[in-house]
Write a protein that holds these residues in place. Structure first.
Motif: not given
Length: 446
Positions: A257-261
């Motif tokens: 989630r953090e990387t995609l954001d």
């Protein structure tokens, strides 16, 4: 011994040549470059010319006119091709991102798309090697390295070995953070390490020096973990929870989630950055005044490339700069050279490589390519036994290996169902409907 480099116009080729010049064993008597882009290979040949200047015994370099000419007489073949160039990588990244899933060169939907495009070309290379240089060893640098090596092994068997610099970099950084001299790791009488997984998906689970496992102490030391790349990337709390040090690419899985954001709304993907950077380098280099100017330009560009490596993941984990050890460049070159020496001199060198599984991970097929610690000798690379995998490690390996094998099947047989299965079953693709749209859009833009 003749070394052929396929993808000889690649930006990292000078790192390999520099390692050959510094090699006291002088295993290579000639380097033959082959590339489908004559301008790029001419520029890189100029960089190599500058590296050779002043050297007491430079390794001769020749640019081959075609693939068959490049392969004839080769003792080792480095395969470092990029099918579709950086424009293909941009598509591999942007199409998944437009569907709300990670776009990355080797991981997730982007890795599957890159594999589908690359495997047929890699198989053709394997067939030409088998026909023209059946005694040659192929060292595969081409990404996605695990699935490309697996496809080529269907033709070449154990004579193709995949390499990556991520695992050895992790082991060295962990040793340094634990207060040990990384050079001591080269002595199997003193040191040992347990690393197992797939390419860009593996774990360092023990690191032993003089009979003591350094990993538990490292995991308990907050300051030591904060001193190196993987410690900052994953965070001390999560690493202690895992009880192991993951390969840096597992950040895409554990912190999806953090990387995609961090990358979803990016103005420039990694592929777009490299397309602009390397396109600019080759354009300026072609017009530069002599090898000295070309080399200086290459060195500046290389450093910028290393500084920006995995920038989105570093941003997602708090933002931090890479240290001097990570900016040295190389890695691939040192692993490749050690692998060549291990085979030629039958040394028993231990390296982390991509090889056929055999019985290393009993739950995987014997011919499945895994990334693990191997002993290298005249017969090639033999995977060493490893401790049993934990359920979470094994589960992720099994799922991603199913994706890799489906990708190979799809590329071999032009099988849309296998391609859809590969995309939809990847842990970073959250819907078969999304997978189908990605596949359709990739076909439209091929």
């Amino acid at each position: 011994m003749r070394l052929t480099i396929l993808g000889g116009g690649g930006f990292r080729v000078p790192l390999v040549y520099r390692a050959l010049l510094d090699d006291p064993g002088r295993a290579v008597s000639e380097v033959v470059l082959h590339d489908t882009d004559p301008r790029r290979v001419a520029v890189i040949a100029g960089v190599l010319e500058r590296l050779a200047q002043g050297h007491p015994a430079p390794v001769p370099v020749r640019v081959a006119d075609g693939l068959d000419e490049a392969l004839e007489g080769a003792g080792f073949v480095f395969s470092a091709i990029r099918v579709g160039g950086t424009s293909g990588r941009i598509r591999d990244e942007r199409i998944p991102l437009s569907e709300g899933v990670l776009g990355q060169e080797t991981v997730g939907a982007g890795g599957v798309l890159y594999g589908l495009r690359t495997i047929p070309v890699a198989l053709h290379i394997a067939e030409r090697v088998a026909a023209l240089a059946p005694d040659a060893w192929v060292i595969n640098f081409t990404n996605p390295a695990g699935m490309v090596t697996e496809a080529m092994s269907q033709v070449l068997g154990d004579r193709v070995i995949g390499i990556c610099d991520s695992p050895v970099g992790l082991v060295r950084r962990a040793a340094r953070a634990a207060g040990a001299d990384p050079a001591a790791l080269a002595d199997p009488g003193r040191a040992g390490y347990d690393y197992v997984g797939l390419n860009h998906l593996g774990w360092l689970r023990s690191l032993t020096l003089d009979g003591t496992d350094l990993l538990p102490g490292l995991l308990a030391d907050e300051d030591a973990l904060a001193s190196f790349e993987e410690g900052r990337l994953f965070g001390a709390d999560w690493l202690r929870t895992l009880g192991a040090l993951p390969n840096e690419y597992l950040h895409y899985y554990y912190f999806r989630r953090e990387t995609l954001d961090s990358v979803r709304d990016t103005r420039e993907t990694r592929g777009e950055f490299l397309d602009h950077q390397q396109g600019g380098f080759f354009e300026r280099a072609a017009a530069a005044d002599g090898p000295e100017a070309v080399y200086a330009l290459w060195e500046r560009t290389r450093l910028e490339r290393e500084e920006t490596y995995m920038a989105h993941s570093r941003e997602a984990s708090g933002g931090w700069q890479r240290d001097a050890h990570d900016l040295e460049g190389g890695g691939y070159d040192r692993v490749a050279l050690a692998l060549m020496h291990g085979i030629l001199a039958d040394t028993g060198t231990r390296l982390i490589l991509n090889v056929r599984n055999g019985t290393t991970v009993p739950q995987l097929a014997p011919d499945a390519i895994v990334e693990t610690v191997c002993e290298v000798g005249a017969q090639g690379a033999r995977p060493l036994p490893c401790a049993p995998l934990r359920e979470d490690q094994l589960g992720l390996m099994l799922q991603v290996k199913a994706v890799e094998r489906a990708t190979v099947e799809a590329a071999l047989f032009k099988d849309r169902d296998a391609a859809l299965r590969a995309l939809a079953l990847h842990p970073l693709v959250d819907s078969p409907t999304v997978a189908a749209r990605i596949l359709e859009r990739a076909a439209e833009r091929a």
